[in-house]
Write an enzyme that holds these catalytic residues in place. Structure first.
Site, short mmCIF file in Angstrom:
data_model
loop_
_atom_site.label_atom_id
_atom_site.label_comp_id
_atom_site.label_asym_id
_atom_site.label_seq_id
_atom_site.Cartn_x
_atom_site.Cartn_y
_atom_site.Cartn_z
N LYS A 152 70.94 19.44 91.51
CA LYS A 152 69.98 19.59 92.58
C LYS A 152 70.67 19.41 93.92
O LYS A 152 71.72 18.80 93.93
CB LYS A 152 68.81 18.62 92.40
N ASP A 181 67.71 17.66 86.28
CA ASP A 181 66.90 16.71 87.04
C ASP A 181 67.15 15.38 86.36
O ASP A 181 66.68 15.16 85.23
CB ASP A 181 65.41 17.09 86.96
N HIS A 182 67.88 14.50 87.03
CA HIS A 182 68.35 13.33 86.29
C HIS A 182 67.20 12.42 85.85
O HIS A 182 67.36 11.59 84.96
CB HIS A 182 69.43 12.57 87.06
N ASP A 239 63.35 16.30 98.54
CA ASP A 239 64.36 15.49 97.86
C ASP A 239 63.81 14.84 96.58
O ASP A 239 64.54 14.66 95.62
CB ASP A 239 64.86 14.41 98.83
N HIS A 244 61.84 15.25 90.92
CA HIS A 244 61.62 14.06 90.09
C HIS A 244 60.13 13.73 89.92
O HIS A 244 59.66 13.47 88.81
CB HIS A 244 62.32 12.85 90.71
N LYS A 344 61.97 5.93 101.37
CA LYS A 344 63.16 5.09 101.49
C LYS A 344 62.83 3.89 102.37
O LYS A 344 61.85 3.91 103.10
CB LYS A 344 64.29 5.90 102.13
N LYS A 349 62.62 -1.35 95.01
CA LYS A 349 62.95 -0.11 94.29
C LYS A 349 62.13 -0.13 93.01
O LYS A 349 62.30 -1.01 92.16
CB LYS A 349 64.44 -0.06 93.95
C1 BG6 Z 1 68.23 11.71 94.16
C2 BG6 Z 1 67.88 11.80 95.63
O1 BG6 Z 1 67.91 12.91 93.52
O2 BG6 Z 1 67.50 10.65 93.55
C3 BG6 Z 1 68.17 10.47 96.32
O3 BG6 Z 1 68.61 12.83 96.25
C4 BG6 Z 1 67.49 9.32 95.59
O4 BG6 Z 1 67.75 10.52 97.68
C5 BG6 Z 1 67.80 9.38 94.09
O5 BG6 Z 1 67.98 8.12 96.14
C6 BG6 Z 1 66.95 8.35 93.34
O6 BG6 Z 1 67.38 8.28 92.00
P1 BG6 Z 1 67.18 6.96 91.13
O7 BG6 Z 1 67.67 7.32 89.77
O8 BG6 Z 1 67.98 5.89 91.79
O9 BG6 Z 1 65.71 6.65 91.17
#
Ligand code: BG6
Length: 492
Positions: A152, A181-182, A239, A244, A344, A349
């Site tokens: 991405k 898409d991780h 983003d 996601h 952000k 988190k």
């Molecule tokens: C990424 C975004 O795809 O996902 C980042 O570009 C974001 O901005 C990140 O910080 C969040 O991934 P995770 O796995 O830490 O929730």
């Protein structure tokens, strides 16, 4: 060494044929932070015989690439020095710009058998690489498969995503293309489907008759982390939401597939995206909130405001936070709001899906408990992966006082190990040709269509983004969006 049941699952049930992974943009951050550690882990687990080729512009050479890999992997968990060195011995390097045909000829010389290409460069180089591979004959399955993983961002709007899909389709078949898409690699995200369709108790109540609303939250504590240039041209909607958060939304809302084939599952997901009601100019004020963080202090440390971050131009309207009220116009979800928020520099988190059920039909306890909590099922994606059900319970004693308590399942304590890294799982799936956890062309285009509608309406409105304090739960306007509906966000 303690056995990791997640990895054991991977090792026992599936194995990949030997494969060469070619990383375009091998000198970049993703290679260092995610790809090399994930590949090392797969190598260590012995699930495949692996060669890794780095392809990039810098003149590192094979030796330079290996030296850096030693540095990057110095702290990799659960590997011996021998395993690490053996993995690093498989690394080679091709120095080339992405539009130089000679580079692809060099690459082709050493390449036999199965190949997995990984596009991990800035997206501006994707087209050149895809053409480079195609023109050098490297896209055709030969003595092994040829597959391509595309990182991405996949486009920045519908038109650019379609254009990228068209370039890919010139050289690769759809079944060779893996759009990553991780979030789909995260264990708990995969568990959403299993939980819904592998148990009898959820599906009967998983609809507008029993569910009041759904909240999907992906909040982050960090700011832009030096990515100001990229981020400001993107914003939270592109983003995080287009990819996601839409994955979380579709897995929560989809109908049961007829079988577990990649396309059966993705057919159901894309139906959800298509049923998401567009948000146009008439709903933009009531159904969306965009905001930017101010400067201030987080944990006693000074942090800059969004507009003072490096790479962010003065007066930018790009959102570092977005909240949406989304409706899915389907039989199952008619009238049920899905509230999405991501941003952000927030308090914590956390990524979670919270499904709140309706109140009981007869308010037997209403006199004593006018604000009785509704039952909520919380799927915690990170941190502390697990599932919690909030149920009202009698407080012990002479009265009928009640309090909500948590019925908890935590991955950590149930399985006693950390979950697999998302990239490890996803790379492995691409190696064995399973595209279930990758995004299909129609799905990506449908989600861009939705996002484009919001971006266009924002662009036409002259209202600047709302503001929020760093380390807070977000802007007041997002709270008001829910209180207007008689609801509240879950505490961050
Ligand atoms: C990424 C975004 O795809 O996902 C980042 O570009 C974001 O901005 C990140 O910080 C969040 O991934 P995770 O796995 O830490 O929730």
């Amino acid at each position: 060494m303690r056995e990791n049941p997640f990895r054991t699952g991977l090792e026992q049930s599936r194995r990949s044929e030997p494969v060469t992974v070619v990383i375009f943009g091998a000198t970049g951050d993703l290679t260092r932070r995610k790809l090399l550690p994930a590949l090392l882990s797969l190598f260590r687990a012995g699930v495949t015989r692996l060669q890794v080729v780095g392809f990039a512009r810098r003149s590192w050479g094979t030796e330079g690439f290996r030296e850096r890999a030693h540095e990057y992997l110095a702290d990799a968990p659960d590997v011996s020095d021998e395993q690490r060195s053996a993995f690093i011995q498989t690394l080679t390097y091709v120095e080339s710009s992405f539009d130089d045909e000679a580079g692809y000829r060099n690459l082709a010389e050493g390449l036999t058998g199965n190949c997995l290409y990984y596009l991990s460069t800035p997206p501006a180089s994707y087209e050149a690489i895809i053409h480079g591979l195609g023109r050098a004959g490297l896209a055709e399955d030969g003595d092994g498969f040829r597959r391509i993983i595309v990182e991405k961002p996949f486009g920045r709007d519908l038109a650019s995503a379609q254009a990228l899909n068209a370039v890919l389709a010139e050289h690769f078949r759809e079944d060779q293309i893996y759009r990553i898409d991780h979030y789909l690699g995260k264990e708990t995200v995969q568990n959403i489907m299993l939980m819904r369709f592998g148990n009898g108790i959820f599906e009967p109540i998983w609809n507008h008759r029993y569910i009041d609303h759904v909240q999907i939250t992906v909040s982050e504590r960090l700011g832009l982390e030096g990515r100001g240039n990229y981020y400001d041209s993107s914003g939270a909607l592109r983003d995080m939401v287009q990819n996601h958060m839409f994955q979380l939304l579709t897995l929560t809302a989809m109908e049961p597939p007829t079988d577990l084939g990649a396309d059966s599952i993705r057919d159901e997901k894309v139906k959800v995206v298509r049923a998401v009601r567009p948000i146009g100019a008439d709903a933009i004020e009531s159904h969306t909130v965009r905001a930017q963080y101010d400067g201030g202090r987080v944990d006693g440390e000074p942090v800059p405001g969004y507009l003072d971050e490096e790479g962010v131009p003065a007066g930018s309207h790009t959102e570092s936070y977005v909240a949406l009220k989304v409706f899915i116009d389907s039989w199952r979800w008619s009238g049920i709001p899905f509230y999405l928020r991501t941003g952000k520099r927030l308090r914590r988190k956390v990524s979670e899906i919270a499904v709140t059920f309706r109140e009981p039909p007869l308010k037997l306890y209403a006199n004593r408990h006018p604000t009785m909590n509704r039952n909520t099922l919380i799927i915690r994606i990170q941190p502390e992966e697990g599932i919690t059900l909030r149920v009202n319970t009698k407080i012990p004693g002479y009265t009928f006082d009640m309090r909500p308590v948590n019925v908890d399942f935590a991955y950590g304590s149930a399985f006693g190990a950390a979950t697999l890294e998302a990239y490890e799982r996803l790379l492995f799936d691409a190696m064995v040709g399973d595209s279930t956890l990758y995004t299909r062309r129609d799905e990506i285009e449908a989600s861009w269509r939705f996002v484009d509608g919001i971006l266009a309406a924002w662009n036409r409105s002259d209202r600047p983004p709302h503001r929020y304090a760093p380390g807070s739960s977000g802007p007041d306007a997002a709270d008001k969006m829910l209180t207007a509906d008689g609801r509240r966000w879950r505490r961050l």
